[in-house]
Design a protein around this motif. Structure first.
Motif, PDB file in Angstrom:
ATOM      1  N   ASP A   1      50.039  30.815  18.514  1.00 40.13           N
ATOM      2  CA  ASP A   1      49.789  30.743  17.091  1.00 40.13           C
ATOM      3  C   ASP A   1      48.961  29.483  16.851  1.00 40.13           C
ATOM      4  OD1 ASP A   1      49.862  31.460  14.532  1.00 40.13           O
ATOM      5  OD2 ASP A   1      52.028  31.204  14.234  1.00 40.13           O
ATOM      6  N   GLY A   2      48.179  29.471  15.792  1.00 39.07           N
ATOM      7  CA  GLY A   2      47.422  28.269  15.473  1.00 39.07           C
ATOM      8  C   GLY A   2      45.926  28.483  15.667  1.00 39.07           C
ATOM      9  N   GLU A   3      45.158  27.453  15.283  1.00 36.49           N
ATOM     10  CA  GLU A   3      43.714  27.613  15.235  1.00 36.49           C
ATOM     11  C   GLU A   3      43.028  26.515  16.031  1.00 36.49           C
ATOM     12  OE1 GLU A   3      41.428  28.782  11.353  1.00 36.49           O
ATOM     13  OE2 GLU A   3      41.306  26.608  11.635  1.00 36.49           O
ATOM     14  N   LEU A   4      41.986  26.898  16.768  1.00 36.61           N
ATOM     15  CA  LEU A   4      41.228  25.923  17.539  1.00 36.61           C
ATOM     16  C   LEU A   4      39.796  25.925  17.008  1.00 36.61           C
ATOM     17  CD1 LEU A   4      41.339  25.538  21.395  1.00 36.61           C
ATOM     18  CD2 LEU A   4      39.181  25.472  20.204  1.00 36.61           C
ATOM     19  N   THR A   5      39.336  24.756  16.610  1.00 34.52           N
ATOM     20  CA  THR A   5      37.955  24.647  16.138  1.00 34.52           C
ATOM     21  C   THR A   5      37.202  23.736  17.085  1.00 34.52           C
ATOM     22  OG1 THR A   5      38.870  24.726  13.927  1.00 34.52           O
ATOM     23  CG2 THR A   5      36.538  24.202  14.100  1.00 34.52           C
ATOM     24  N   PHE A   6      36.034  24.193  17.563  1.00 39.26           N
ATOM     25  CA  PHE A   6      35.230  23.368  18.451  1.00 39.26           C
ATOM     26  C   PHE A   6      33.817  23.318  17.903  1.00 39.26           C
ATOM     27  CE2 PHE A   6      32.706  22.438  22.262  1.00 39.26           C
ATOM     28  CZ  PHE A   6      33.407  21.336  22.737  1.00 39.26           C
ATOM     29  N   ASP A   7      33.325  22.109  17.673  1.00 43.68           N
ATOM     30  CA  ASP A   7      31.967  21.931  17.193  1.00 43.68           C
ATOM     31  C   ASP A   7      31.740  22.717  15.896  1.00 43.68           C
ATOM     32  OD1 ASP A   7      29.602  20.684  17.377  1.00 43.68           O
ATOM     33  OD2 ASP A   7      28.728  21.980  18.912  1.00 43.68           O
ATOM     34  N   GLY A   8      32.746  22.669  15.006  1.00 38.86           N
ATOM     35  CA  GLY A   8      32.586  23.286  13.701  1.00 38.86           C
ATOM     36  C   GLY A   8      32.855  24.779  13.645  1.00 38.86           C
ATOM     37  N   ARG A   9      33.107  25.397  14.809  1.00 35.83           N
ATOM     38  CA  ARG A   9      33.347  26.843  14.809  1.00 35.83           C
ATOM     39  C   ARG A   9      34.757  27.139  15.309  1.00 35.83           C
ATOM     40  NH1 ARG A   9      30.253  30.745  17.769  1.00 35.83           N
ATOM     41  NH2 ARG A   9      29.893  29.207  19.399  1.00 35.83           N
ATOM     42  N   THR A  10      35.397  28.141  14.680  1.00 35.01           N
ATOM     43  CA  THR A  10      36.715  28.562  15.151  1.00 35.01           C
ATOM     44  C   THR A  10      36.532  29.353  16.437  1.00 35.01           C
ATOM     45  OG1 THR A  10      37.479  28.698  12.902  1.00 35.01           O
ATOM     46  CG2 THR A  10      38.786  29.838  14.554  1.00 35.01           C
ATOM     47  N   ARG A  11      37.278  28.947  17.448  1.00 41.67           N
ATOM     48  CA  ARG A  11      37.081  29.568  18.762  1.00 41.67           C
ATOM     49  C   ARG A  11      38.408  29.968  19.374  1.00 41.67           C
ATOM     50  NH1 ARG A  11      32.176  28.233  21.512  1.00 41.67           N
ATOM     51  NH2 ARG A  11      33.141  29.553  23.087  1.00 41.67           N
ATOM     52  N   THR A  12      38.364  30.882  20.326  1.00 38.02           N
ATOM     53  CA  THR A  12      39.491  31.057  21.233  1.00 38.02           C
ATOM     54  C   THR A  12      38.913  30.975  22.634  1.00 38.02           C
ATOM     55  OG1 THR A  12      39.172  33.423  20.974  1.00 38.02           O
ATOM     56  CG2 THR A  12      41.059  32.462  19.853  1.00 38.02           C
ATOM     57  N   PHE A  13      39.457  30.099  23.433  1.00 35.39           N
ATOM     58  CA  PHE A  13      39.027  30.026  24.834  1.00 35.39           C
ATOM     59  C   PHE A  13      39.928  30.950  25.632  1.00 35.39           C
ATOM     60  CE2 PHE A  13      37.736  25.444  23.824  1.00 35.39           C
ATOM     61  CZ  PHE A  13      36.453  25.840  23.463  1.00 35.39           C
ATOM     62  N   ALA A  14      39.399  32.108  26.028  1.00 38.80           N
ATOM     63  CA  ALA A  14      40.230  33.073  26.731  1.00 38.80           C
ATOM     64  C   ALA A  14      40.420  32.670  28.188  1.00 38.80           C
ATOM     65  CB  ALA A  14      39.618  34.469  26.641  1.00 38.80           C
ATOM     66  N   THR A  15      39.436  31.976  28.739  1.00 37.59           N
ATOM     67  CA  THR A  15      39.540  31.560  30.137  1.00 37.59           C
ATOM     68  C   THR A  15      39.006  30.139  30.270  1.00 37.59           C
ATOM     69  OG1 THR A  15      37.310  32.292  30.668  1.00 37.59           O
ATOM     70  CG2 THR A  15      39.062  33.910  30.954  1.00 37.59           C
ATOM     71  N   GLU A  16      39.279  29.530  31.421  1.00 34.41           N
ATOM     72  CA  GLU A  16      38.747  28.203  31.695  1.00 34.41           C
ATOM     73  C   GLU A  16      37.223  28.205  31.685  1.00 34.41           C
ATOM     74  OE1 GLU A  16      41.804  27.754  35.123  1.00 34.41           O
ATOM     75  OE2 GLU A  16      40.791  25.828  34.885  1.00 34.41           O
ATOM     76  N   ARG A  17      36.650  29.318  32.157  1.00 35.34           N
ATOM     77  CA  ARG A  17      35.190  29.410  32.186  1.00 35.34           C
ATOM     78  C   ARG A  17      34.592  29.325  30.787  1.00 35.34           C
ATOM     79  NH1 ARG A  17      31.674  30.569  36.199  1.00 35.34           N
ATOM     80  NH2 ARG A  17      32.669  30.929  38.203  1.00 35.34           N
ATOM     81  N   GLU A  18      35.258  29.991  29.833  1.00 39.76           N
ATOM     82  CA  GLU A  18      34.751  29.943  28.458  1.00 39.76           C
ATOM     83  C   GLU A  18      34.811  28.530  27.909  1.00 39.76           C
ATOM     84  OE1 GLU A  18      36.235  34.274  26.948  1.00 39.76           O
ATOM     85  OE2 GLU A  18      36.063  32.700  25.433  1.00 39.76           O
ATOM     86  N   ALA A  19      35.927  27.850  28.205  1.00 39.49           N
ATOM     87  CA  ALA A  19      36.062  26.475  27.737  1.00 39.49           C
ATOM     88  C   ALA A  19      34.992  25.591  28.384  1.00 39.49           C
ATOM     89  CB  ALA A  19      37.456  25.950  28.056  1.00 39.49           C
TER      90      ALA A  19
END
Lengths: 319, 501
Positions: free
Chosen positions: B63-81
């Motif tokens: 639950d909760g929200e992750l914002t990176f560089d002004g955009r809401t994101r979900t990092f599904a994998t380490e590669r995406e992050a």
């Protein structure tokens, strides 16, 4: 000591037996069949005891099959060429097992060569020794020796069929019972679990890791030789191919029965139930008139399935 | 809030993470600004590592929200992050020892042409990255030949090779010497000036104050607030972490006996490469005394302990217990002679992780022909009560226990042996503050009953709280000895690093 793995496997074996009894009521449900079944698993069952002891300590022995053949041929040669009395020939066979196990153990614990390489190498050396000593086969072993593998006890018949159970079967059960108790109760054997679980911590807890592993190799060698002698006695002949493929079958059975290549787990009961499962599969193939070479394929598939099941169950576990 | 939104690189809001049986994060808010060093502190189990794993895409929040560089994101994998510019350097090394530095830095991403690795470019690119982290090693050198500190810098170079804009360092100094730590700090400051945001997880508050701009405190999976480092004191942070002031306690009535029970004379050893590791190390410990062995990592403290305990074959010198010389060729002999050793790496060299508490406690006291399981269980239970080990039962694999409880299990093993001499190597490494105190209490109690205790600890306040006397090693030799009256952090550091006073 929890026996969940052993019980799971026992239930599977039990259910399979029921299914087969329904499918093949005439062949399966007989005393004769049961005896043939037990006789068929007796050699691998004996070998599996030694293999489980080693695998609990985090090592293993690929040379058990070759040792089986070698011990049989050594005893056979001494009986036929040198006319030694049976007890001395048997003793010599067991000593060969001890020497082979000692060699494996010394190379692994003193020279620090890993068990795979060491026992693969000694497999080759034992095979050479077998062929050098006995050629392809030594037939017509004396009755006094054959009696060791063919005597039935208790004597007598039932419904016209022999009732008694052959010596190798008794030997397998006796050895397994003693070994099971030792592995669960005796201090020396409990050390094997510590060594397999974390050799470094075991050493720092004052457990003589190398010496215990060395002795475990010797035990496994002696047990493999005993299996070879029982097998030769049962057939009345010492064959250079007696133990061929035994390492694959026995390691499969032992892993199926709860051992892990990392060591630290497994019981003798598990090893025996694992062998019983393998024998059940082979019997089924036999009854279903499938050609014998399929056993190799089926064994390979079971080994991968058993090991795969364990990795899957341990997924996500760190360190 | 709105004023700082523009320079916020990453933010988490209301993040929850549940594992079977554990609510690891309970609605945590966390924000990192561009180009800042942001420390995250908290006891073991506070949720630091889980938080970082969510940032790095290893786990996804429930639950909760992750914002990176002004955009809401979900990092599904380490590669995406990684692709987004988040790189993490984990506590456990992820290097390939036999491979070269360059191949480690570009593991799986070798520059290549038609499937053939372009080694000149690989080495040139690596050299540039090594320069950024201030490491002067040959890119073709095998990583296993580098020191732990150098390996840590290789890890950071690897993270930078991903063009990281946010670098997460999880306990980066745990295995480093003070000099290496200083180098690392320089590298982190350099990265900061290049605009890279650094999230820095550490147990060591002095590092936080030396390095970080802001600090976020976690406790039991909840955020306890984010502070500008210049506005807080270590005492405030510690109170936020544990809810109380922590200072190591020391019984007032410490009165070691006079009888010398343990003497080490002329301990000398070389490593497998033939380098001298110990030269003529000698000391003595009296009954009921706690002797501290001080020195930098690599000064020979662990080698001394292992040499005494029979863990380093070839180590020369004389050991006497109760005046009698003992010949020790293996740990088995050492234990028989009345010496115990609690190793520094509990998972690697101490515990049987898949076994239960009782079996772990019994490991050094297996006696007789037939084992008595019931008695073993009773013994395990007794120590569970006595040391307040939070374990569900004697059968639960100790793998599942926290670091502090695992350490208590190892202590219980040696309490059961009851040796005349007990050497404890980093007895509270990676253990939370509460458990540290309990471990200390056990050691004091042991000494009170007459055991000669030798403590090795890199945690100076701990060493000074525990020890009645400190012997400091430097480069494998005894650099000096400090009595209780002369024991200060400054004095120990001066002896350790060879600074004349």
């Amino acid at each position: 000591m929890k026996l969940s793995r052993e019980l799971d496997l026992l239930v599977v074996v039990y259910l399979a037996v029921i299914v087969f009894c329904i499918l093949y009521p005439d062949t399966f449900l007989s005393h004769k069949m049961l005896l043939a079944f037990l006789r068929g698993m007796s050699t691998d069952g004996i070998l599996a005891v030694g293999m489980m002891v080693l695998m609990v300590a985090g090592v293993f022995d690929l040379s058990v099959g070759a040792m089986m053949s070698l011990a049989g041929v050594v005893a056979g040669t001494l009986l036929m060429k040198h006319h030694l009395p049976v007890p001395l020939a048997v003793l010599a066979g067991l000593l060969v097992g001890a020497a082979g196990g000692l060699a494996n153990g010394l190379v692994v614990t003193k020279l620090k060569v890993n068990a795979l390489i060491t026992t693969l190498a000694t497999l080759g050396i034992f095979k050479w020794l077998t062929l050098l000593l006995g050629g392809v086969s030594i037939p017509d072993l004396p009755p006094g020796f054959a009696a060791l593998g063919q005597t039935e006890w208790p004597a007598g018949t039932w419904n016209g069929e022999p009732w008694g159970v052959q010596t190798p079967i008794w030997f397998m059960f006796g050895l397994a019972a003693v070994a099971h108790l030792a592995m669960s109760r005796a201090r020396w054997f409990r050390q094997l679990y510590y060594i397999g679980a974390n050799p470094k911590a075991a050493t720092l807890s004052g457990i003589p890791t190398a010496r215990v592993q060395l002795i475990a190799f010797v035990l496994c060698g002696v047990i493999a030789a005993a299996a070879g002698l029982a097998f030769a006695a049962r057939l009345g002949a010492a064959s250079s191919t007696a133990g061929e493929g035994a390492e694959l079958r026995v390691i499969t059975a032992v892993i199926l029965g709860g051992a892990s290549l990392q060591g630290g787990r497994g019981t003798i009961l598990g090893a025996i139930v694992g062998v019983a499962f393998m024998q059940l599969v082979n019997t089924l193939l036999l009854v279903a008139r499938v050609e014998a070479h399929w056993q190799w394929m089926v064994t390979g598939v079971i080994l991968i399935a058993a090991a795969g099941l364990d990795s899957w169950k341990n997924r996500g576990r760190s360190a | 809030m709105s004023a700082s939104t523009a320079d916020t690189l990453l933010s988490l809001r209301g993040v929850h993470k549940r594992y079977p049986g554990v609510h690891a994060l309970k609605g945590v808010d966390f924000a990192v600004r561009r180009g800042e060093v942001h420390a995250v502190v908290g006891e073991n189990g506070a949720g630091k590592t889980t938080l970082m794993q969510i940032l790095a895409g290893v786990h996804r929040p429930d639950d909760g929200e992750l914002t990176f560089d002004g955009r809401t994101r979900t990092f599904a994998t380490e590669r995406e992050a990684q692709a987004a510019g988040v790189a993490i350097v984990f506590q456990e090394r992820s290097l390939f020892g036999p491979l070269s530095v360059a191949e480690n830095v570009f593991a799986g991403r070798h520059p290549s042409r038609f499937g053939v690795v372009d080694f000149p470019r690989l080495h040139a690119d690596t050299a540039k990255l090594l320069e950024r982290v201030g490491l002067t090693v040959d890119p073709t050198a095998a990583v296993e030949t580098l020191s732990p500190g150098e390996q840590q810098l290789v890890e950071i170079a690897k993270a930078l090779s991903l063009n990281a804009r946010l670098l997460i360092l999880d306990e980066p100094t745990a295995a480093l010497t003070p000099a290496e730590t200083n180098t690392l700090f320089g590298v982190v400051r350099g990265l900061k000036s290049q605009g890279v945001a650094v999230v820095y997880i550490s147990h060591r508050l002095e590092e936080v104050f030396a390095l970080a701009d802001r600090v976020t405190v976690l406790k039991d999976g909840e955020g306890q607030g984010t502070f500008a480092v210049r506005d807080v004191t270590p005492q405030v942070l510690v109170r936020k972490m544990v809810g109380r002031d922590v200072e190591f306690e020391r019984p007032a009535d410490r009165t070691p006996g006079n009888k010398v029970v343990f003497e080490v004379t002329g301990l000398t050893d070389r490593d497998t490469a033939g380098r001298v590791r110990l030269t003529d190390v000698s000391f003595a410990v009296r009954a009921g005394e706690i002797l501290g062995l001080g020195g930098l990592v690599g000064a020979g403290r662990t080698e001394t302990a292992l040499g005494i305990f029979g863990g380093r074959p070839g180590c020369g010198g004389e050991v006497r217990v109760n005046g009698k010389p003992v010949r020790i060729r293996s740990p088995q002999h050492a234990i028989a002679a009345g010496i115990g050793y609690l190793p520094e790496d509990r998972k690697d060299a101490g515990l049987f992780l898949d076994m239960g508490l009782a079996a772990n406690v019994a490991a050094a006291t297996l006696r007789g022909v037939v084992l008595n399981d019931a008695e073993q269980d009773r013994t395990g239970h007794r120590y569970r009560e006595k040391l307040r080990i939070a374990a569900r039962g004697g059968d639960e694999p100790v793998r599942a226990l926290s670091g502090g409880n695992q350490q208590k299990v190892l202590l219980a093993r040696w309490l059961e042996v009851n040796p005349a001499v007990l050497i404890v190597d980093e007895p509270t490494r990676g253990v939370d503050v509460g458990a540290k105190r309990e471990v200390h209490a056990v050691l004091f109690e042991l000494a009170r009953k007459g055991t000669a205790v030798v403590v090795i600890s890199s945690d100076l306040p701990e060493l000074l709280a525990l020890a009645d006397r400190v012997v400091v090693l430097r480069a494998g030799r005894v650099a000096g000895e400090l009595s209780r009256e002369r024991m200060t952090e400054e004095a120990v550091i001066a002896l350790s690093s060879g600074v004349a006073r």
